[in-house]
Write an enzyme that holds these catalytic residues in place. Structure first.
Site, PDB file in Angstrom:
ATOM      1  N   ASP A  78      40.952  69.817  23.537  1.00  0.00           N
ATOM      2  CA  ASP A  78      40.856  68.476  24.120  1.00  0.00           C
ATOM      3  C   ASP A  78      42.198  67.984  24.645  1.00  0.00           C
ATOM      4  O   ASP A  78      42.245  67.247  25.631  1.00  0.00           O
ATOM      5  CB  ASP A  78      40.316  67.488  23.080  1.00  0.00           C
ATOM      6  CG  ASP A  78      38.798  67.588  22.959  1.00  0.00           C
ATOM      7  OD1 ASP A  78      38.253  68.646  23.291  1.00  0.00           O
ATOM      8  OD2 ASP A  78      38.173  66.601  22.536  1.00  0.00           O
ATOM      9  N   CYS A 119      38.655  73.248  16.086  1.00  0.00           N
ATOM     10  CA  CYS A 119      38.912  72.064  16.901  1.00  0.00           C
ATOM     11  C   CYS A 119      37.673  71.226  17.176  1.00  0.00           C
ATOM     12  O   CYS A 119      36.572  71.555  16.777  1.00  0.00           O
ATOM     13  CB  CYS A 119      39.626  72.468  18.191  1.00  0.00           C
ATOM     14  SG  CYS A 119      41.343  72.962  17.878  1.00  0.00           S
ATOM     15  N   ASP A 120      37.915  70.169  17.941  1.00  0.00           N
ATOM     16  CA  ASP A 120      37.066  68.983  18.003  1.00  0.00           C
ATOM     17  C   ASP A 120      35.562  69.224  18.102  1.00  0.00           C
ATOM     18  O   ASP A 120      34.794  68.783  17.267  1.00  0.00           O
ATOM     19  CB  ASP A 120      37.486  68.116  19.189  1.00  0.00           C
ATOM     20  CG  ASP A 120      38.931  67.672  19.090  1.00  0.00           C
ATOM     21  OD1 ASP A 120      39.762  68.482  18.667  1.00  0.00           O
ATOM     22  OD2 ASP A 120      39.230  66.526  19.428  1.00  0.00           O
ATOM     23  N   LYS A 121      35.101  69.866  19.166  1.00  0.00           N
ATOM     24  CA  LYS A 121      33.664  69.996  19.398  1.00  0.00           C
ATOM     25  C   LYS A 121      33.122  71.292  18.831  1.00  0.00           C
ATOM     26  O   LYS A 121      31.908  71.451  18.696  1.00  0.00           O
ATOM     27  CB  LYS A 121      33.347  69.935  20.908  1.00  0.00           C
ATOM     28  CG  LYS A 121      33.974  68.770  21.630  1.00  0.00           C
ATOM     29  CD  LYS A 121      33.699  67.437  20.953  1.00  0.00           C
ATOM     30  CE  LYS A 121      34.630  66.343  21.406  1.00  0.00           C
ATOM     31  NZ  LYS A 121      36.046  66.590  21.203  1.00  0.00           N
ATOM     32  N   CYS A 192      45.877  69.812  15.729  1.00  0.00           N
ATOM     33  CA  CYS A 192      46.947  68.805  15.802  1.00  0.00           C
ATOM     34  C   CYS A 192      47.047  68.004  14.507  1.00  0.00           C
ATOM     35  O   CYS A 192      46.041  67.699  13.870  1.00  0.00           O
ATOM     36  CB  CYS A 192      46.732  67.896  17.000  1.00  0.00           C
ATOM     37  SG  CYS A 192      46.746  68.800  18.566  1.00  0.00           S
ATOM     38  N   GLU A 443      37.360  61.483  26.686  1.00  0.00           N
ATOM     39  CA  GLU A 443      38.230  60.719  25.788  1.00  0.00           C
ATOM     40  C   GLU A 443      39.293  59.992  26.604  1.00  0.00           C
ATOM     41  O   GLU A 443      39.835  60.538  27.562  1.00  0.00           O
ATOM     42  CB  GLU A 443      38.909  61.647  24.782  1.00  0.00           C
ATOM     43  CG  GLU A 443      37.949  62.228  23.768  1.00  0.00           C
ATOM     44  CD  GLU A 443      38.634  63.121  22.749  1.00  0.00           C
ATOM     45  OE1 GLU A 443      38.009  63.407  21.734  1.00  0.00           O
ATOM     46  OE2 GLU A 443      39.797  63.530  22.989  1.00  0.00           O
ATOM     47  N   SER A 469      39.961  59.732  21.633  1.00  0.00           N
ATOM     48  CA  SER A 469      40.476  60.791  20.792  1.00  0.00           C
ATOM     49  C   SER A 469      40.696  60.236  19.389  1.00  0.00           C
ATOM     50  O   SER A 469      40.923  59.046  19.201  1.00  0.00           O
ATOM     51  CB  SER A 469      41.810  61.291  21.356  1.00  0.00           C
ATOM     52  OG  SER A 469      42.538  61.981  20.374  1.00  0.00           O
TER      53      SER A 469
END
Length: 554
Positions: A78, A119-121, A192, A443, A469
């Site tokens: 992202d 990570c995110d998704k 992150c 985002e 985010s």
């Protein structure tokens, strides 16, 4: 075994021949076939070390008596996709990932899966596939990256880059320091460093019981993560042998436990989208009302970057998610006793001798704030709901009245911010960035970080039918429903309109006469989609609204 369908009997001679062609031995062909769904890629820092983790999982699978097969799953960073058309693909990739895992697992009749993610998704997409397939699965999240250091200051990706852009354009730092921060903010592989979406979802995965204890907070470059990966490979064999499926792990109680923990942590607002989507796949009745109900009962006991200086490394050192669960269980009556893939019950964790640093993980009786980390707002702008990360909002901004400056894309808003057109008292309205309007619900990290970097974090509000985010902080309200293309009120806000926000009362209101609002809506024709072909076009025709989790089930 499920895999018998492709390897047993005379008629499966061709299938066995093809399996032998992969290098499987005659001895191993009768073992459990276990897939490692790996989201390895050189493109994503959270995933670029997964080759080594794959090996650890593979060793564990073979130690436990199985045969491992690695297959690839897409991953999008992202941070790299942020602020341009690439971000349109981020949220849609969640459903693409679920479809990919489902397709491979069923086509090859795998007995179980280890889902390697970070990570995110990718993490929610993997879990959506797990509950959809309902075959034995275990998740391994690789973990956070190490903290950055520059001139003896601790940096994270958000503070050292996105917010630094605003400081540089504001004259607070020079180009030389900006370059130093850029190079030192992300010193290792991993997700992150703050409680952004990747780490939030890792924490909630552990809470729901789909990963082993301490998996969420163990550093990506640590030996501890390697051990967890190996143990996960061993345990998936046990899960297959006992036929323990995600449906017995991800239940209404475990998802609500995740919501409670999310509120206590002050995690990313994206977690709301993902928990709703996971619940939908599992056939569990969880809605925004669950978040609303629990938000009045759960205080925030942890505050990490981007809302504070502490990072995931501090949470790990403080005892990790087991220490958080020990703190919450028994003190929040709504938290129920559940069991995870480890076989350990939540009550056992709560009653065990776990180290917990109360300087980082506050007690429920001595919270950081009695407010939850997240909240759902309603009002004439968002009759179907909107979300805010309370933990990132300064208390002086809990009640805010400002005047709209409207933009029909993130790029338009970003240009206005960088050109100093946004002033104290403004409410930046960004629309046509929702699930359908984006499409893909981008985002808004670039504009929110620029606002903070320019010193306007407590003086300006930003509202959007897009999302934020986990690294966002400030008075930022997203997921406004209905979105502009669905003839939502956000689409008819005009420059200069007064907007009232009250976090305590969970309210967001357009202070315009209702007759005027009705008249504007009657004469409102939403802008057509910007995307005319490809995956995003298909996605925009089937995706639901954010309050339903932006799911694509039809």
């Amino acid at each position: 075994m499920r895999s018998d369908e492709i390897k047993k009997g005379l008629e499966r001679t061709p299938h066995r021949a093809l399996l032998y062609a992969t290098g499987v031995s005659e001895n191993q062909i009768n073992k459990r076939f276990i897939g490692i769904a790996s989201s390895f890629t050189d493109l994503v820092p959270g995933h670029c070390t997964m080759r080594e983790i794959e090996r650890q999982i593979e060793k564990g699978i073979h130690t436990g008596g199985g045969q491992a097969f690695i297959f690839g799953v897409p991953a999008i960073c992202d941070g790299i996709a942020m602020g341009h058309s690439g971000m349109n693909y981020s949220l849609p990739s969640r459903d693409l990932i679920a479809d990919c895992v489902e397709s491979v697992a069923i086509a090859h009749k795998l007995d179980g899966l280890v889902l390697l993610t970070n990570c995110d998704k990718i993490t929610p997409g993997m879990i959506m596939a797990a509950v959809r397939l309902d075959i034995p699965c275990i998740v391994v999240t690789v973990g956070p990256m190490s903290d950055g250091k520059c001139q003896n200051n601790t940096l994270t990706m958000i503070r050292g880059t996105f917010e630094a852009i605003g400081k540089f354009s504001n004259g607070e730092i020079d180009e030389k320091l900006l370059k130093r921060m850029e190079i030192t903010s992300c010193p290792t592989a991993g997700a992150c460093q703050g409680l952004y979406t990747a780490n939030t979802m890792a924490c909630l995965t552990e809470v729901m019981g789909m990963s082993l204890p301490y998996c969420a907070t163990s550093a990506a470059v640590s030996a501890k993560t390697k051990r967890i990966a190996f143990d996960s490979g061993v345990i998936i064999n046990e899960l297959i042998e006992k036929d323990i499926k995600p449906s017995s792990i991800i239940t209404r109680d475990s998802v609500r436990n995740a919501i409670i923990t999310d509120l206590a942590l002050g995690g990313s607002t994206n977690s709301i989208l993902h928990l709703l989507a996971i619940a939908n796949e599992a056939g569990i009745d969880i809605t925004l009302k669950d978040f609303e109900e629990l938000s009045f009962k759960v205080p925030q006991i942890i505050k990490l970057d981007p809302s504070a200086l502490k990072t995931m490394a501090d949470l790990d050192n403080a005892g990790g998610i087991p220490a958080v669960l020990k703190t919450l269980y028994g003190n929040i009556p709504e938290m129920k006793d559940t069991v995870g893939v480890s076989g350990i019950r939540l009550s056992e964790i709560a009653n065990s001798d776990i180290w917990c640093d109360n300087e980082v993980i506050h007690t429920v009786n001595n919270p950081i704030t009695t407010n939850p980390g997240l909240a759902v707002l309603h009002g004439n702008i968002a009759p179907d709901g909107a979300v805010v990360k309370i933990s990132g909002v300064e208390k002086e901004c809990f009640e805010f009245t400002g005047y709209a400056k409207t933009f029909d894309s993130e790029e338009e808003a970003m240009k206005a911010i960088m050109d100093d057109e946004i002033k104290a008292g403004d409410v930046v309205v960004i629309r046509y960035e929702g699930p359908k309007g984006g499409p893909g619900m981008r985002e808004m990290l670039s504009p929110t970080s620029a606002i903070v970097g320019k010193g306007l974090g407590s003086k300006v509000a930003l509202i959007t039918d897009g999302r934020f985010s986990g690294g966002t902080r400030g008075l930022c309200i997203g997921h406004i429903c209905p979105e502009a293309p669905s003839k939502g009120v956000i689409g008819i806000i005009k420059n200069g309109d007064e907007i009232y926000i009250n976090i305590t009362k969970r309210e967001i209101t357009l202070n315009v006469d209702q007759n005027e609002i009705n008249n504007r809506l009657e004469n409102f024709t939403p802008k057509p989609s910007k995307i005319k072909k490809g995956y995003l076009k298909r996605y925009s025709t089937v995706v639901s609204s954010a309050d339903k989790g932006a799911i694509t089930s039809i």
